[in-house]
Every structure is written in structure tokens, then in C-alpha cells.
Design an enzyme around this catalytic site. Structure first.
Site, mmCIF file in Angstrom:
data_model
loop_
_atom_site.group_PDB
_atom_site.id
_atom_site.type_symbol
_atom_site.label_atom_id
_atom_site.label_comp_id
_atom_site.label_asym_id
_atom_site.label_seq_id
_atom_site.Cartn_x
_atom_site.Cartn_y
_atom_site.Cartn_z
ATOM 1 N N LEU A 87 0.762 -1.237 0.145
ATOM 2 C CA LEU A 87 -0.054 -0.181 0.483
ATOM 3 C C LEU A 87 0.677 1.577 -0.187
ATOM 4 C CD1 LEU A 87 -2.432 -1.129 2.892
ATOM 5 C CD2 LEU A 87 -3.131 -0.703 0.447
ATOM 6 N N GLU A 89 5.137 2.467 1.621
ATOM 7 C CA GLU A 89 6.268 2.269 2.002
ATOM 8 C C GLU A 89 6.833 3.716 2.819
ATOM 9 O OE1 GLU A 89 10.303 0.262 0.865
ATOM 10 O OE2 GLU A 89 8.576 0.866 -0.201
ATOM 11 N N GLY A 91 9.488 5.625 6.233
ATOM 12 C CA GLY A 91 10.090 5.742 7.207
ATOM 13 C C GLY A 91 10.501 4.298 8.099
ATOM 14 N N GLY A 93 8.895 0.883 7.418
ATOM 15 C CA GLY A 93 8.599 0.151 7.301
ATOM 16 C C GLY A 93 8.106 0.230 6.146
ATOM 17 N N ASP A 211 4.528 14.066 15.386
ATOM 18 C CA ASP A 211 4.430 13.206 13.832
ATOM 19 C C ASP A 211 2.978 13.840 12.606
ATOM 20 O OD1 ASP A 211 6.402 13.442 11.724
ATOM 21 O OD2 ASP A 211 5.932 10.638 12.098
#
Ligand SMILES: Nc1ncnc2c1ncn2[C@@H]1O[C@H](COP(=O)(O)OP(=O)(O)OP(=O)(O)O)[C@@H](O)[C@H]1O
Ligand SMILES: [Mg+2]
Length: 299
Positions: A87, A89, A91, A93, A211
Site C-alpha cells: 500500500l 512505504e 521511514g 517500514g 508526527d
């Protein structure tokens, strides 16, 4: 549902015995994918309030309905992590699509899921995984992605989330092929994401998300915004404390300048990042865009 806060339950992460066998690296490792997409901030100061020791995993209290999957089960639902199941990618995984039902384990409700396989980068990968299970495993709110389960086998660390049909806000705003989002949808996304953030800040022991950015705001089929990715979340200041001192982590373009300069983290750092995302929603421009003339790199 709808409540937000941490609750003590008796359930303990069953895999903690395996966790103890792990050998952990001492220092965080930078990730090439994160460098490509967004530039991650990571200072190397020590950070005493983040789970550091493997033994900390023993003390995790989580909701009973967070499932402890086996690696075999997650390999089965992603067809051994096949490339066409990817789906996205990030930082930390790669995220795969999967589907759980009675065939995977008796008693499981049929549900599409997203499976994040954390990079095997020693201490840092485990730390993100543990933080996410600890925080998200205990939170339930319509504007937070639901953690369905996790897997902790040998050095494998995986997280299983509810599947969000429309993917990330980042893709809707900045992917060239994306249809522009109507104003009303943009505003309801901002409102939903703000409610998710407020639920964290107003919890009994406030949580700082650290984040907040468009790739971590996921959209359901009806464009309901939900915050995902709690790997950097942090317990907020207590009592008379005005801030928590942490090593500096986050993403350039979103992290509050005073936090980046001092390492002093408060809920206001999240509010700064919210302002950046709101600006991105209003202008359709990225917070940092190196394809623009140099004086326009930063929004
Ligand atoms: N629950 C989910 N449902 C559907 N898609 C998801 C889900 N979680 C993640 N994704 C997809 O996988 C992509 C990668 O997510 P991930 O959180 O690993 O990285 P990122 O947020 O893009 O970057 P970063 O590592 O810097 O946070 C997301 O952008 C999104 O498109
Ligand atoms: Mg993310």
C-alpha cells in the site's frame, strides 16, 4: 467508542518472553526511504522517557481486543508480503494490504487490514513498534486509526491496523493524478484531524503525537480523517512541568522550530504541525517542495 484516554487492562503482550531474547542495537539508524520522501529529524541525545529496555514490553497494558498475530498468519494474509499487496512505504517500514477472517483464525471478524512491517533496524525499529502498541493499543476514537493487532516473533515487528480505503491525505493532495478535494472535504478533514489531536492532548495523561503530517492522516471511505503512526508519540509534561525534554524527532517542514532548537516538547509543537497541514490543505502546496525555485522551497 468515542472515548479517548488510556485504560488499564490486565492483558499483557503475550510475546514478551520472545522479546527478552532480542539483542538490541544502541543507536537509531537513519532510513533511506524516509530520507527520500520527507527528511526525518533524529537527534542522538538520550531520551529517558521513551521505552528503551526490552523489559519495558512486559509492562504494556492493552485492550483485550488487540490481537497477538503469529508471523505465519500475517504472511498468509499478505501472500508472503507480495509486491502487489504493497500500500505504501514509509521511514519505518512497508505497509501491505491484507484480509482477516475465520480462515486465518477461528473467531476473527472479516475485515480488510493494513499490515506494517517494521524495518529490522535494531533498537529504533523495536522502539517505534513498542511505542505504537503502548499508545495506540489503548486508544479508541473515531479520528484515530484502530490498531487491530501486532506481531512480535524473533526480530520481526509488525502492526495490523484497520484498512483505510482512501489512503493518505498526502496522496489526495499531492499525487499528480489525484482529483482535487472539494473545500468542504478539506475542512472536514482538518476538523477530524484536529479532533484526533485534541483527544490525545486532553487524555488523562496527555500524549504528544510528534508526527502530524499529511502522510499520517488517513482517510476512510467517507473521507473521515484518522491519525495513524504513533511510533514517535510521547507522554506529555506532568504537574508543574512546562515541557518534556526529548531527543528531537519528527519531520522537517512540520516540526515546530522551537522544539527542533531546544528539544523542549509540548502539545503546542503538535499545534504548529497542525497549522502547517492546514496551510497545505488551503494552498495545495507542500510544506517543503524542492522542485520550486529556491526561495519558495518552504511554504
Ligand atoms: N491503515 C492503513 N490503511 C490504508 N493505507 C495505509 C494504512 N497505513 C498506511 N497506509 C499507506 O501506507 C503508506 C505508508 O505509511 P507509513 O506510515 O509507513 O509511512 P508514511 O507516513 O508515508 O511516512 P513516514 O514513515 O515518514 O511516516 C501511507 O502513506 C498510506 O498510503
Ligand atoms: Mg506514516
Amino acid at each position: 467508542m468515542g472515548n479517548c484516554g488510556t485504560r488499564e487492562e490486565n492483558a499483557v503482550v503475550a510475546a514478551h518472553a520472545q522479546l527478552q531474547q532480542l539483542h538490541l542495537l544502541q543507536h537509531p539508524v537513519k532510513n533511506a526511504v524516509a530520507e527520500r520522501k520527507h527528511t526525518r529529524i533524529s537527534s542522538d541525545m538520550s531520551d529517558p522517557s521513551t521505552p528503551r529496555k526490552i523489559e519495558d514490553a512486559k509492562n504494556i497494558s492493552i485492550y483485550n481486543d488487540v490481537i497477538d498475530f503469529t508471523l505465519f498468519e500475517l504472511e498468509t494474509i499478505t501472500k508472503s508480503f507480495r509486491a502487489d499487496y504493497v500500500l505504501g512505504e514509509g521511514g519505518f517500514g512497508t505497509v501491505y494490504k491484507g484480509y482477516i477472517d475465520e480462515n486465518v483464525r477461528v473467531g476473527l471478524k472479516s475485515l480488510p487490514v493494513a499490515v506494517k512491517v517494521l524495518n529490522k533496524d535494531g533498537h529504533q525499529g523495536h522502539r517505534e513498534w513498542l511505542t505504537e502498541v503502548r499508545f495506540l493499543g489503548q486508544l479508541r476514537h473515531p479520528n484515530l486509526v484502530k490498531l487491530i493487532g501486532y506481531c512480535c516473533e524473533d526480530d520481526h515487528r509488525l502492526l495490523v491496523y484497520e484498512f483505510m480505503f482512501r489512503g493518505s491525505l498526502e496522496n489526495h493532495l499531492f499525487r499528480r493524478t489525484a482529483t482535487p478535494l472539494p473545500w468542504a472535504t478539506r475542512m472536514s478533514i482538518a476538523f477530524g484531524a484536529a479532533k484526533g489531536l485534541a483527544c490525545l492532548h486532553n487524555a488523562e495523561r496527555p500524549i504528544i503525537y510528534r508526527d502530524f503530517k499529511t502522510s499520517n492522516i488517513l482517510l476512510d471511505s467517507d473521507y473521515t480523517a484518522k491519525l495513524s503512526d504513533f511510533g514517535l508519540a510521547k507522554a506529555g509534561p506532568e504537574g508543574d512541568e512546562t515541557h518534556v525534554s526529548t531527543r528531537i524527532m519528527g519531520t522537517y517542514g512540520y516540526a515546530a522550530p522551537e522544539y527542533v532548537m531546544t528539544g523542549h516538547l509540548t502539545a503546542r509543537s503538535d499545534v504548529y504541525s497542525f497549522g502547517v497541514v492546514l496551510l497545505e490543505l488551503l494552498t495545495g502546496r507542500k510544506s517543503i517542495d524542492k522542485s520550486r525555485p529556491s526561495r519558495e522551497h518552504s511554504l
